[in-house]
Motif scaffolding. Sequence first.
Motif, PDB file in Angstrom:
ATOM      1  N   MET A   1       0.881  -1.206   0.078  1.00  0.00           N
ATOM      2  CA  MET A   1       0.024   0.028   0.128  1.00  0.00           C
ATOM      3  C   MET A   1       0.814   1.265   0.168  1.00  0.00           C
ATOM      4  O   MET A   1       1.850   1.244   0.503  1.00  0.00           O
ATOM      5  N   SER A   2       0.448   2.412  -0.541  1.00  0.00           N
ATOM      6  CA  SER A   2       0.974   3.400  -0.560  1.00  0.00           C
ATOM      7  C   SER A   2       1.099   4.092   0.856  1.00  0.00           C
ATOM      8  O   SER A   2       0.414   3.879   1.784  1.00  0.00           O
ATOM      9  N   LEU A   3       2.121   5.083   0.991  1.00  0.00           N
ATOM     10  CA  LEU A   3       2.289   5.832   2.225  1.00  0.00           C
ATOM     11  C   LEU A   3       0.911   6.335   2.609  1.00  0.00           C
ATOM     12  O   LEU A   3       0.839   6.520   4.096  1.00  0.00           O
ATOM     13  N   ILE A   4       0.010   6.936   1.732  1.00  0.00           N
ATOM     14  CA  ILE A   4      -1.224   7.686   2.154  1.00  0.00           C
ATOM     15  C   ILE A   4      -1.915   6.496   3.001  1.00  0.00           C
ATOM     16  O   ILE A   4      -2.512   7.073   4.076  1.00  0.00           O
ATOM     17  N   PHE A   5      -1.995   5.273   2.788  1.00  0.00           N
ATOM     18  CA  PHE A   5      -2.685   4.299   3.478  1.00  0.00           C
ATOM     19  C   PHE A   5      -1.858   3.803   4.514  1.00  0.00           C
ATOM     20  O   PHE A   5      -2.589   3.213   5.334  1.00  0.00           O
ATOM     21  N   LYS A   6      -0.806   4.088   4.766  1.00  0.00           N
ATOM     22  CA  LYS A   6       0.121   3.535   6.012  1.00  0.00           C
ATOM     23  C   LYS A   6      -0.018   4.608   7.091  1.00  0.00           C
ATOM     24  O   LYS A   6       0.401   4.343   8.145  1.00  0.00           O
ATOM     25  N   ARG A   7      -0.088   6.103   6.755  1.00  0.00           N
ATOM     26  CA  ARG A   7      -0.073   7.128   7.495  1.00  0.00           C
ATOM     27  C   ARG A   7      -1.008   7.097   8.671  1.00  0.00           C
ATOM     28  O   ARG A   7      -2.387   6.607   8.259  1.00  0.00           O
ATOM     29  N   LYS A   8      -0.588   7.403   9.787  1.00  0.00           N
ATOM     30  CA  LYS A   8      -1.651   7.288  11.043  1.00  0.00           C
ATOM     31  C   LYS A   8      -1.239   8.215  12.108  1.00  0.00           C
ATOM     32  O   LYS A   8       0.066   8.491  12.106  1.00  0.00           O
ATOM     33  N   SER A   9      -1.868   8.663  12.882  1.00  0.00           N
ATOM     34  CA  SER A   9      -1.534   9.410  14.095  1.00  0.00           C
ATOM     35  C   SER A   9      -0.772   8.754  15.058  1.00  0.00           C
ATOM     36  O   SER A   9      -1.395   7.718  15.684  1.00  0.00           O
ATOM     37  N   VAL A  10       0.521   9.024  15.507  1.00  0.00           N
ATOM     38  CA  VAL A  10       1.018   8.043  16.369  1.00  0.00           C
ATOM     39  C   VAL A  10       1.316   9.120  17.721  1.00  0.00           C
ATOM     40  O   VAL A  10       1.917  10.278  17.502  1.00  0.00           O
ATOM     41  N   ARG A  11       1.053   8.968  18.965  1.00  0.00           N
ATOM     42  CA  ARG A  11       1.026   9.682  20.262  1.00  0.00           C
ATOM     43  C   ARG A  11       1.970   9.100  21.014  1.00  0.00           C
ATOM     44  O   ARG A  11       2.094   9.778  22.293  1.00  0.00           O
ATOM     45  N   SER A  12       2.510   8.100  20.879  1.00  0.00           N
ATOM     46  CA  SER A  12       3.740   7.490  21.883  1.00  0.00           C
ATOM     47  C   SER A  12       4.848   7.076  21.169  1.00  0.00           C
ATOM     48  O   SER A  12       4.888   6.235  19.993  1.00  0.00           O
ATOM     49  N   TYR A  13       5.834   7.248  21.832  1.00  0.00           N
ATOM     50  CA  TYR A  13       7.266   7.286  21.341  1.00  0.00           C
ATOM     51  C   TYR A  13       8.225   6.400  22.085  1.00  0.00           C
ATOM     52  O   TYR A  13       8.325   6.666  23.453  1.00  0.00           O
ATOM     53  N   ARG A  14       9.106   5.737  21.601  1.00  0.00           N
ATOM     54  CA  ARG A  14      10.243   5.048  22.243  1.00  0.00           C
ATOM     55  C   ARG A  14      11.396   6.137  22.770  1.00  0.00           C
ATOM     56  O   ARG A  14      11.309   7.442  22.040  1.00  0.00           O
ATOM     57  N   ASP A  15      12.057   6.023  23.775  1.00  0.00           N
ATOM     58  CA  ASP A  15      12.767   7.049  24.019  1.00  0.00           C
ATOM     59  C   ASP A  15      14.297   6.943  23.403  1.00  0.00           C
ATOM     60  O   ASP A  15      15.191   6.305  23.797  1.00  0.00           O
ATOM     61  N   GLU A  16      14.054   7.216  22.185  1.00  0.00           N
ATOM     62  CA  GLU A  16      15.291   7.249  21.243  1.00  0.00           C
ATOM     63  C   GLU A  16      15.128   8.188  20.220  1.00  0.00           C
ATOM     64  O   GLU A  16      14.127   8.568  19.396  1.00  0.00           O
ATOM     65  N   LYS A  17      16.268   8.944  20.065  1.00  0.00           N
ATOM     66  CA  LYS A  17      16.450  10.197  19.203  1.00  0.00           C
ATOM     67  C   LYS A  17      16.361   9.864  17.796  1.00  0.00           C
ATOM     68  O   LYS A  17      16.718   9.154  17.364  1.00  0.00           O
ATOM     69  N   VAL A  18      15.619  10.738  17.134  1.00  0.00           N
ATOM     70  CA  VAL A  18      15.823  10.670  15.641  1.00  0.00           C
ATOM     71  C   VAL A  18      16.759  11.572  15.092  1.00  0.00           C
ATOM     72  O   VAL A  18      17.139  12.561  15.650  1.00  0.00           O
ATOM     73  N   PRO A  19      17.617  10.965  14.408  1.00  0.00           N
ATOM     74  CA  PRO A  19      18.909  11.639  13.768  1.00  0.00           C
ATOM     75  C   PRO A  19      18.551  12.974  13.065  1.00  0.00           C
ATOM     76  O   PRO A  19      17.387  12.902  12.241  1.00  0.00           O
ATOM     77  N   ASP A  20      19.264  13.764  13.126  1.00  0.00           N
ATOM     78  CA  ASP A  20      19.016  15.199  12.450  1.00  0.00           C
ATOM     79  C   ASP A  20      18.857  14.911  11.134  1.00  0.00           C
ATOM     80  O   ASP A  20      18.148  15.837  10.413  1.00  0.00           O
ATOM     81  N   ASP A  21      19.707  13.912  10.176  1.00  0.00           N
ATOM     82  CA  ASP A  21      19.428  13.889   8.747  1.00  0.00           C
ATOM     83  C   ASP A  21      18.051  13.755   8.401  1.00  0.00           C
ATOM     84  O   ASP A  21      17.439  14.099   7.503  1.00  0.00           O
ATOM     85  N   ILE A  22      17.201  12.697   9.371  1.00  0.00           N
ATOM     86  CA  ILE A  22      15.981  12.574   9.091  1.00  0.00           C
ATOM     87  C   ILE A  22      15.151  13.688   9.229  1.00  0.00           C
ATOM     88  O   ILE A  22      13.897  13.840   8.984  1.00  0.00           O
ATOM     89  N   ILE A  23      15.282  14.447  10.381  1.00  0.00           N
ATOM     90  CA  ILE A  23      14.570  15.649  10.483  1.00  0.00           C
ATOM     91  C   ILE A  23      14.769  16.470   9.378  1.00  0.00           C
ATOM     92  O   ILE A  23      13.688  17.103   8.994  1.00  0.00           O
ATOM     93  N   GLU A  24      15.959  16.876   8.886  1.00  0.00           N
ATOM     94  CA  GLU A  24      16.027  17.578   7.596  1.00  0.00           C
ATOM     95  C   GLU A  24      15.345  17.082   6.763  1.00  0.00           C
ATOM     96  O   GLU A  24      14.918  17.713   5.858  1.00  0.00           O
ATOM     97  N   ASN A  25      14.974  15.603   6.591  1.00  0.00           N
ATOM     98  CA  ASN A  25      14.136  15.065   5.280  1.00  0.00           C
ATOM     99  C   ASN A  25      12.943  15.654   5.585  1.00  0.00           C
ATOM    100  O   ASN A  25      12.158  15.685   4.480  1.00  0.00           O
ATOM    101  N   LEU A  26      12.470  15.438   6.918  1.00  0.00           N
ATOM    102  CA  LEU A  26      11.072  15.891   6.911  1.00  0.00           C
ATOM    103  C   LEU A  26      10.826  17.353   6.772  1.00  0.00           C
ATOM    104  O   LEU A  26       9.737  17.591   6.108  1.00  0.00           O
ATOM    105  N   LEU A  27      11.897  18.260   6.926  1.00  0.00           N
ATOM    106  CA  LEU A  27      11.646  19.612   6.910  1.00  0.00           C
ATOM    107  C   LEU A  27      11.574  19.835   5.173  1.00  0.00           C
ATOM    108  O   LEU A  27      11.053  20.673   4.596  1.00  0.00           O
ATOM    109  N   LYS A  28      12.538  19.085   4.279  1.00  0.00           N
ATOM    110  CA  LYS A  28      12.610  19.172   2.952  1.00  0.00           C
ATOM    111  C   LYS A  28      11.248  18.790   2.327  1.00  0.00           C
ATOM    112  O   LYS A  28      10.757  19.359   1.434  1.00  0.00           O
TER     113      LYS A  28
END
Length: 166
Positions: A1-28
Motif C-alpha cells: 500500500m502507498s504511504l497515504i494508506f500507511k500514515r496514522k497518528s502516533v502519540r506514543s514514542y520510544r525513548d530514542e532520538k531521531v537523527p538530524d538527517d531524518i529531521i532535515e528530510n521531514l523539513l525538505k
Amino acid sequence: MSLIFKRKSVRSYRDEKVPDDIIENLLKAGMQAPSSCNAQPWEFIVVSKPEDKLAISRMHKFAKPAEKASHLIITIGNLNEARVIGMIEQDLGACNENILLQATHEGLGAVWLGFHPIEDRTLKLKEYLNIPDHCIPFSVICVGWPAHESEVKLRYDASKVHFDRY
C-alpha cells in the motif's frame, strides 16, 4: 500500500532520538508542498530540548504527546511571505501533510497537534518561542520512533461520494 494508506497518528514514542538527517528530510518534504502563488510562506522551529517539549505539552489538553516525542516541528506561516493571506492555512496544511507522509516513509510515528486558529494556544506558543507578530504558529508536529505498531483502518466511505451533483 502507498504511504497515504500507511500514515496514522502516533502519540506514543520510544525513548530514542531521531537523527538530524531524518529531521532535515521531514523539513525538505514540508518545503516541497504546493502553496498559493508558490509563495512558500512557511518557517519552522525544531524543538528537541526536554524542558521545551514539556512546556509545549502543557499548552493544551491535547498536546500531551509533545513531551515524549523525539522532536517537535512547529510549522509557522509568515504573513510577510504569503501572497494570498487567506490561503496560508491551505499552504501550511499541505506542508504538514508532506511532513507526516515523509515521517511514515522514514519509519517514524507522528501526530499533528492543532494550534491555529485557537487564540489561547497560538498566543502561548508565540510567547514561549518568541515568534514575531507577522508569523502564525500553525501547528506542532510530534515525531519519534513509535512505541508500538498498530493497524491502520481504511476510512473510505462510498456514501460520502457524489458524482456530478450533491
